[in-house]
Write an enzyme that holds these catalytic residues in place. Structure first.
Site, short mmCIF file in Angstrom:
data_model
loop_
_atom_site.label_atom_id
_atom_site.label_comp_id
_atom_site.label_asym_id
_atom_site.label_seq_id
_atom_site.Cartn_x
_atom_site.Cartn_y
_atom_site.Cartn_z
N HIS A 117 -6.34 -2.02 4.29
CA HIS A 117 -6.23 -3.42 4.35
C HIS A 117 -4.54 -3.72 4.13
O HIS A 117 -4.28 -5.05 4.28
CB HIS A 117 -7.06 -4.53 3.51
CG HIS A 117 -8.43 -4.23 4.02
ND1 HIS A 117 -8.99 -4.36 5.31
CD2 HIS A 117 -9.48 -4.06 3.34
CE1 HIS A 117 -10.25 -4.16 5.28
NE2 HIS A 117 -10.68 -3.88 4.12
N ASP A 165 -14.88 3.24 7.14
CA ASP A 165 -15.29 2.07 6.21
C ASP A 165 -15.90 1.09 7.01
O ASP A 165 -15.52 0.89 8.34
CB ASP A 165 -14.09 1.68 5.75
CG ASP A 165 -14.25 0.61 4.55
OD1 ASP A 165 -14.44 -0.58 4.93
OD2 ASP A 165 -13.96 1.03 3.28
N HIS A 167 -15.66 -1.95 6.89
CA HIS A 167 -14.58 -2.99 7.24
C HIS A 167 -13.45 -2.43 8.16
O HIS A 167 -12.70 -1.51 7.66
CB HIS A 167 -13.73 -3.67 5.86
CG HIS A 167 -14.97 -4.14 4.86
ND1 HIS A 167 -15.06 -3.18 3.86
CD2 HIS A 167 -15.96 -5.24 4.83
CE1 HIS A 167 -16.29 -3.99 3.15
NE2 HIS A 167 -16.66 -5.08 3.80
N ASP A 242 -19.54 2.39 2.36
CA ASP A 242 -20.12 0.89 2.42
C ASP A 242 -20.90 0.67 3.78
O ASP A 242 -21.43 -0.52 3.79
CB ASP A 242 -18.95 -0.02 2.21
CG ASP A 242 -17.59 0.06 2.88
OD1 ASP A 242 -17.64 0.98 3.62
OD2 ASP A 242 -16.71 -0.51 2.43
#
Length: 318
Positions: A117, A165, A167, A242
């Protein structure tokens, strides 16, 4: 198989903070106890020069010197401290070191990392610097300085990022937009963070509640697309825990067996093409943090199998 850790640089967090800092040391303890063939090595710190291959000088200075504005730190999600800055450098350094090893040994890892990110000029979502982006640029720079036997420079190193991931890797996608030398692939929750996605080369949004069969089918199709569009010389794999059904932030329903199958598919894809693989652990926020650590330990068990194949292949060629 060599893996680099930085969990001894503990980031002090306020009581009740939702980031599970303890998972990194728990993973190292699990590997030491159960997978002794993983060579655990303390991560070096990324240099300012390495960070500057991706990040702006102003942002590097703000993090390393502690002058980042409160709004910048709020977006990252961590308070500043000298330990925060040092840990961020070590997390990047671990991926850089693993990337160099992987070019020689086939596979290597960072027990943390996957900080996708982070943009060139800011962090976000518990990510300070973008370790995979920096490591990719370091490898490309070092690759470009070497020459072929006839004195010519080698062609540019092509890189693929396989980001699994839950995200989307918005920072990575933004850093490498319009860059033909890096292909970014992301399977992620469509309605999950970040809520403003950045366009990567191949984005596969998944619905809430997605289970093993649909997830693995989407991965298989994504790898087929990658195969047709990129011939990488190295792959960076963000093996996020995740997507697991027990994750607090995941919103998917992937079982531990499904995640093991995912890891095997990615590593088999690289092995079949003899592409060196660097993997990082990325996200994992289990309701029971032990579940996250078990998923990650399984990733290492799968990786060891493929690392041994690389070593046997090298021995036969010697």
């Amino acid at each position: 198989m060599q893996a680099f850790y930085s969990d001894q640089f503990v980031l002090p967090l306020p009581e009740g903070h939702r980031f599970p800092m303890a998972k990194y040391r728990m993973l190292r303890d699990q590997l030491a106890a159960h997978l002794p063939a993983v060579r655990l090595t303390e991560a070096p710190a990324a240099t300012r020069g390495e960070l500057a291959l991706v990040h702006t000088q102003a942002y590097i200075d703000a993090i390393l010197e502690g002058t980042a504005a409160p709004a910048v730190l709020r977006e990252i999600g961590f308070p500043w401290s000298p330990a925060m800055a040092e840990r961020a450098r070590r997390s990047v350094g671990a991926t850089v070191a693993a990337a160099r090893v992987a070019l020689n040994e086939g596979l290597a890892a960072n027990l943390a990392g996957g900080t996708h990110h982070a943009y060139a000029d800011k962090g976000g979502g518990f990510c300070v610097f973008n370790d995979v982006a920096v490591a990719a640029r370091v490898l490309q720079a070092e690759w470009g300085r070497t020459r072929l036997a006839d004195g010519r420079h080698r062609p540019a190193l092509q890189v693929a990022v396989i980001d699994l991931d839950v995200h989307q890797g918005n920072g990575t996608a933004h850093i490498f937009r319009n860059d033909a030398s890096v292909f970014t692939l992301s399977l992620h929750g469509d309605k999950n963070f970040p809520f403003r996605k950045e366009a990567g080369d191949l984005d596969v949004p998944l619905p809430d509640g997605c289970g093993d069969a649909d997830y693995l089918a989407a991965l298989e199709q994504a790898l087929l697309t990658l195969d047709g569009q990129c011939q990488p010389g190295v792959v960076f794999y963000l093996a996020g825990a995740d997507p697991h059904e027990g994750d607090r932030l995941g919103r998917l329903k992937i079982t531990a067996d499904g995640l093991e199958a995912r890891d095997r598919r990615v590593m088999a894809w690289c092995w079949q093409r003899r592409i060196p693989l660097v993997f990082t652990m990325a996200g994992g926020y289990g309701v029971n943090i032990e579940d996250t650590v078990q998923v990650q330990r399984t990733t290492y068990a799968v990786a060891l199998d493929y690392w041994r194949r690389w070593q046997a292949d090298a021995a036969r060629a010697a």
